[in-house]
Design a protein around this motif. Structure first.
Motif, mmCIF file in Angstrom:
data_model
loop_
_atom_site.group_PDB
_atom_site.id
_atom_site.type_symbol
_atom_site.label_atom_id
_atom_site.label_comp_id
_atom_site.label_asym_id
_atom_site.label_seq_id
_atom_site.Cartn_x
_atom_site.Cartn_y
_atom_site.Cartn_z
ATOM 1 N N ASP A 113 68.236 12.204 9.317
ATOM 2 C CA ASP A 113 68.473 13.025 10.495
ATOM 3 C C ASP A 113 69.793 12.624 11.138
ATOM 4 N N GLY A 114 70.263 13.448 12.033
ATOM 5 C CA GLY A 114 71.500 13.128 12.716
ATOM 6 C C GLY A 114 71.525 13.731 14.093
ATOM 7 N N THR A 115 72.456 13.257 14.902
ATOM 8 C CA THR A 115 72.606 13.784 16.248
ATOM 9 C C THR A 115 74.069 13.698 16.641
ATOM 10 N N LEU A 116 74.477 14.574 17.553
ATOM 11 C CA LEU A 116 75.870 14.627 17.985
ATOM 12 C C LEU A 116 75.954 14.088 19.406
ATOM 13 N N VAL A 117 76.832 13.115 19.621
ATOM 14 C CA VAL A 117 76.994 12.531 20.953
ATOM 15 C C VAL A 117 78.469 12.511 21.323
ATOM 16 N N ASP A 118 78.723 12.467 22.630
ATOM 17 C CA ASP A 118 80.084 12.267 23.114
ATOM 18 C C ASP A 118 80.349 10.772 23.204
ATOM 19 N N ALA A 119 81.484 10.331 22.684
ATOM 20 C CA ALA A 119 81.819 8.906 22.674
ATOM 21 C C ALA A 119 83.148 8.675 23.382
ATOM 22 N N LEU A 120 83.175 7.634 24.169
ATOM 23 C CA LEU A 120 84.386 7.224 24.868
ATOM 24 C C LEU A 120 84.906 5.972 24.189
ATOM 25 N N THR A 121 86.062 6.051 23.548
ATOM 26 C CA THR A 121 86.664 4.892 22.897
ATOM 27 C C THR A 121 87.799 4.365 23.768
ATOM 28 N N ARG A 122 88.480 3.327 23.284
ATOM 29 C CA ARG A 122 89.585 2.759 24.052
ATOM 30 C C ARG A 122 90.717 3.759 24.256
ATOM 31 N N THR A 123 90.894 4.646 23.295
ATOM 32 C CA THR A 123 92.076 5.515 23.334
ATOM 33 C C THR A 123 91.756 7.000 23.398
ATOM 34 N N SER A 124 90.473 7.397 23.304
ATOM 35 C CA SER A 124 90.180 8.833 23.263
ATOM 36 C C SER A 124 88.746 9.117 23.675
ATOM 37 N N HIS A 125 88.486 10.415 23.876
ATOM 38 C CA HIS A 125 87.139 10.901 24.147
ATOM 39 C C HIS A 125 86.836 11.946 23.078
ATOM 40 N N ARG A 126 85.828 11.694 22.249
ATOM 41 C CA ARG A 126 85.560 12.612 21.150
ATOM 42 C C ARG A 126 84.079 12.631 20.825
ATOM 43 N N SER A 127 83.695 13.633 20.033
ATOM 44 C CA SER A 127 82.306 13.769 19.601
ATOM 45 C C SER A 127 82.107 13.043 18.273
ATOM 46 N N LEU A 128 80.974 12.349 18.158
ATOM 47 C CA LEU A 128 80.666 11.609 16.943
ATOM 48 C C LEU A 128 79.301 12.019 16.426
ATOM 49 N N HIS A 129 79.159 12.030 15.102
ATOM 50 C CA HIS A 129 77.884 12.335 14.467
ATOM 51 C C HIS A 129 77.201 11.021 14.099
ATOM 52 N N LEU A 130 76.004 10.779 14.661
ATOM 53 C CA LEU A 130 75.268 9.556 14.385
ATOM 54 C C LEU A 130 74.145 9.838 13.404
ATOM 55 N N ASP A 131 74.014 8.991 12.396
ATOM 56 C CA ASP A 131 72.980 9.160 11.375
ATOM 57 C C ASP A 131 71.810 8.230 11.633
ATOM 58 N N LEU A 132 70.592 8.772 11.478
ATOM 59 C CA LEU A 132 69.368 7.997 11.592
ATOM 60 C C LEU A 132 68.610 8.073 10.281
ATOM 61 N N ASN A 133 67.909 6.969 9.949
ATOM 62 C CA ASN A 133 67.076 7.030 8.746
ATOM 63 C C ASN A 133 65.712 7.609 9.099
ATOM 64 N N ASP A 134 64.785 7.599 8.138
ATOM 65 C CA ASP A 134 63.511 8.287 8.342
ATOM 66 C C ASP A 134 62.577 7.591 9.330
ATOM 67 N N ILE A 135 62.927 6.352 9.776
ATOM 68 C CA ILE A 135 62.107 5.708 10.802
ATOM 69 C C ILE A 135 62.878 5.538 12.115
ATOM 70 N N GLY A 136 64.001 6.229 12.206
ATOM 71 C CA GLY A 136 64.736 6.260 13.464
ATOM 72 C C GLY A 136 65.775 5.182 13.654
ATOM 73 N N ASP A 137 66.058 4.371 12.622
ATOM 74 C CA ASP A 137 67.097 3.356 12.737
ATOM 75 C C ASP A 137 68.477 3.999 12.738
ATOM 76 N N LEU A 138 69.328 3.538 13.614
ATOM 77 C CA LEU A 138 70.688 4.037 13.677
ATOM 78 C C LEU A 138 71.516 3.416 12.559
ATOM 79 N N GLN A 139 72.212 4.244 11.791
ATOM 80 C CA GLN A 139 73.027 3.764 10.679
ATOM 81 C C GLN A 139 74.458 3.514 11.162
ATOM 82 N N VAL A 140 74.869 2.242 11.159
ATOM 83 C CA VAL A 140 76.210 1.884 11.616
ATOM 84 C C VAL A 140 76.862 0.949 10.611
#
Length: 215
Positions: A2-29
């Motif tokens: 599964d995945g979800t779209l979030v707004d992310a604030l980095t040191r140099t920009s503001h952009r949207s990021l796609h976060l991936d989750l596995n089948d038990i909800g762990d965030l893949q980083v």
């Protein structure tokens, strides 16, 4: 996956990021930089070491420390010292097989300010990016301290049996397991098989950060 779209604030920009989750909800980083790089980059990392070797103990430490680091920050929102490493280098050993290990004692908030034996310098008290220390820490050698509870922080290491060559060393990776609160301290000591004939230089590295401590 599964995945979800979030707004992310980095040191140099503001952009949207796609976060991936596995089948038990762990965030893949994936970690982009080595551990502790960001704390060092921000100038929050420091280290202190003695340069004159001192004799070890042959018993459990109590009221005498080889090196004491005191946190001089104020209790009303001051920074805590997150201990990263504690280390020792045995310069002289006796003419027999022997072992040594590191002990540490955390002194709670309210500790009396010790003597400032080590001033900021490139050889004694400096930052992880090479700059001189500019904070509130005080480093004392051979301080008399309150026995607030000493515990081993390393495994024992064999040292050179002929007593001629230096080189035996210990690096205890604390990595945040010990925290010095504002107006508190940490003391370290070396316990060895033969204290009369074994001397070591010791040191501590830490990060300074404001924390909501449970005291």
């Amino acid at each position: 996956m599964d995945g979800t779209l979030v707004d992310a604030l980095t040191r140099t920009s503001h952009r949207s990021l796609h976060l991936d989750l596995n089948d038990i909800g762990d965030l893949q980083v994936a970690q982009g930089l080595p551990p502790c790089t960001e704390m060092a980059r921000r100038g929050h990392g420091w280290r202190v070491t003695t340069t004159t070797a001192a004799a070890s103990l042959v018993v459990r430490p109590d009221t005498v420390a080889l090196l004491t680091l005191w946190n001089g920050e104020g209790t009303g929102g001051g920074k805590s010292y997150i201990i990263d490493r504690i280390f020792a280098h045995m310069l002289v050993s006796d003419n027999a097989q022997g072992r040594f290990l590191l002990w540490a004692c955390i002194h709670p908030q309210g500790m009396t300010k010790p003597t400032a034996d080590l001033a900021p310098s490139a050889t004694n008290l400096t930052g992880l990016t090479g700059r001189l220390y500019s904070g509130m820490a005080v480093a004392d050698i051979d301080a008399t301290v309150v026995d607030n509870g000493w515990y081993p922080v390393s495994s024992s290491v064999d040292y050179e049996p002929t007593g001629v060559l230096p080189g035996a060393g210990i690096v205890a990776k604390i990595e945040g397991r010990l925290i010095v609160p504002p107006q508190g301290g940490i003391s370290i000591q070396v316990v060895a098989s033969d204290p009369d004939e074994s001397t070591s230089c010791v040191g501590i590295s830490w990060y300074e950060e404001k924390l909501n401590l449970v005291l």
